[in-house]
Scaffold this active site. Structure first.
Site, PDB file in Angstrom:
ATOM      1  N   ASN A 190      39.395  44.604 156.891  1.00 30.63           N
ATOM      2  CA  ASN A 190      38.080  44.222 156.366  1.00 30.63           C
ATOM      3  C   ASN A 190      37.359  43.316 157.369  1.00 30.63           C
ATOM      4  OD1 ASN A 190      35.911  44.086 154.642  1.00 30.63           O
ATOM      5  ND2 ASN A 190      36.835  42.587 153.256  1.00 30.63           N
ATOM      6  N   GLU A 204      39.239  49.572 159.227  1.00 25.74           N
ATOM      7  CA  GLU A 204      38.038  48.781 158.936  1.00 25.74           C
ATOM      8  C   GLU A 204      37.893  47.614 159.910  1.00 25.74           C
ATOM      9  OE1 GLU A 204      35.406  47.709 154.982  1.00 25.74           O
ATOM     10  OE2 GLU A 204      37.566  47.992 154.735  1.00 25.74           O
ATOM     11  N   ASP A 213      44.329  53.386 155.005  1.00 26.24           N
ATOM     12  CA  ASP A 213      43.665  53.168 153.724  1.00 26.24           C
ATOM     13  C   ASP A 213      43.134  54.515 153.257  1.00 26.24           C
ATOM     14  OD1 ASP A 213      42.074  52.531 151.591  1.00 26.24           O
ATOM     15  OD2 ASP A 213      40.830  51.077 152.655  1.00 26.24           O
ATOM     16  N   ASN A 223      42.083  55.106 150.186  1.00 26.18           N
ATOM     17  CA  ASN A 223      41.111  54.896 149.114  1.00 26.18           C
ATOM     18  C   ASN A 223      41.392  55.777 147.897  1.00 26.18           C
ATOM     19  OD1 ASN A 223      39.030  52.822 149.366  1.00 26.18           O
ATOM     20  ND2 ASN A 223      38.538  53.801 151.319  1.00 26.18           N
ATOM     21  N   HIS A 234      42.969  43.431 151.600  1.00 30.49           N
ATOM     22  CA  HIS A 234      44.164  44.262 151.591  1.00 30.49           C
ATOM     23  C   HIS A 234      45.325  43.419 152.111  1.00 30.49           C
ATOM     24  CE1 HIS A 234      42.178  48.383 151.386  1.00 30.49           C
ATOM     25  NE2 HIS A 234      41.157  47.579 151.585  1.00 30.49           N
TER      26      HIS A 234
END
Length: 263
Positions: free
Chosen positions: A19, A45, A158, A160, A255
């Site tokens: 992130n 990310e 990830d 999702n 995360h």
């Protein structure tokens, strides 16, 4: 003993949605890596261009670093770090919509291929949900083709998608939310049936453990999370899976890292 020999005995691979890599560095990411002995690190990310990443702090830890950023600044992006230099590094899957968003990076180590992937999120609305569903279809086709020449695969990242009810803290509510919709869960089942093992669930069939928590309402403090970060290991490597767990006490992101150990 040469490092290349040690890595064959036990390999530690982590997947970590940061992130934002610059924010994660400020929160102790480099120190976390320094305190551990990970062989391969997959980031998702990044939210940074390669020139914005202080690569020297990772190289000082002995890592070879490779990045694939989104064209849009401050958005998406993936990276792969490894103590052993890869034989080959490739970025993208050849589909501009996804490659412009920096979603896939691949590295080959002998006969092992490792990918760090950041699957699209559909939580912002119908348009992005449609892109996400198309991505799920497209990556399956792309990986099926990759398997023909690179059958030993670890595809981390990830996704999702929270596959089963054990993977979300509120399954009844989550069934109506992007990330746990029936179509997404069915895709994950088909993905695994195509020749992959969910390493965490394989080693921990009844354990409810999460890898992402919304920043809202102190969700992490109450462990109201979802497990959406995975290591998909090709079935021909299944008997080499030693362990796979979420490192839930690591807090540089919304995360946590997911650690896979292979022998």
């Amino acid at each position: 003993m040469p490092y290349s020999y040690e890595i064959k005995i036990k390999m530690k691979i982590i997947s970590y949605n940061l992130n934002g890599i610059r924010a994660a560095i400020k929160k102790g990411l480099v120190e976390f890596l320094a305190e551990n002995d990970f062989d391969i690190v997959g980031f998702q990310e990044l939210k940074a261009m390669p020139a914005q990443i202080p690569v020297e702090v990772f190289e000082a830890l002995g890592y070879h670093c490779h990045w694939f950023s989104a064209q849009k600044k401050g958005y998406s992006g993936v990276g792969l770090l490894s103590k052993v230099k890869p034989d080959l590094v490739e970025t993208g899957c050849g589909i501009p919509l996804y490659d412009n968003e920096g979603r896939i990076i691949r590295a080959d180590f002998g006969d092992l291929t490792v990918l760090s992937c950041y699957f699209p999120s559909g939580s912002s609305g119908e348009a992005r949900q449609a892109i996400k569903i198309q991505f799920l279809k497209d990556i399956q086709v792309w990986v099926d083709e990759l398997k023909k020449t690179r059958p030993k695969l670890v595809i981390m990242g990830d996704y999702n998608v929270a596959h089963n009810e054990l993977d979300v803290y509120n399954p009844d509510k989550a069934k109506k939310m992007s990330g746990h919709l029936p179509a997404e869960r069915e895709w994950m089942t088909d993905w695994l049936d195509s020749g992959f093992t969910d390493a965490f669930r394989y080693k921990n069939p009844e354990l409810g453990e999460y890898s992402w928590w919304s920043y809202r309402r102190s969700n992490r403090s109450y462990n109201r999370g979802w497990r959406i970060d995975y290591h998909s290991v090709s079935n021909n490597l299944q008997d080499q899976i030693v362990s796979c767990r979420q490192l839930t006490d690591v807090h540089q992101s919304d995360h946590c890292p997911v650690l896979l150990e292979l022998k």
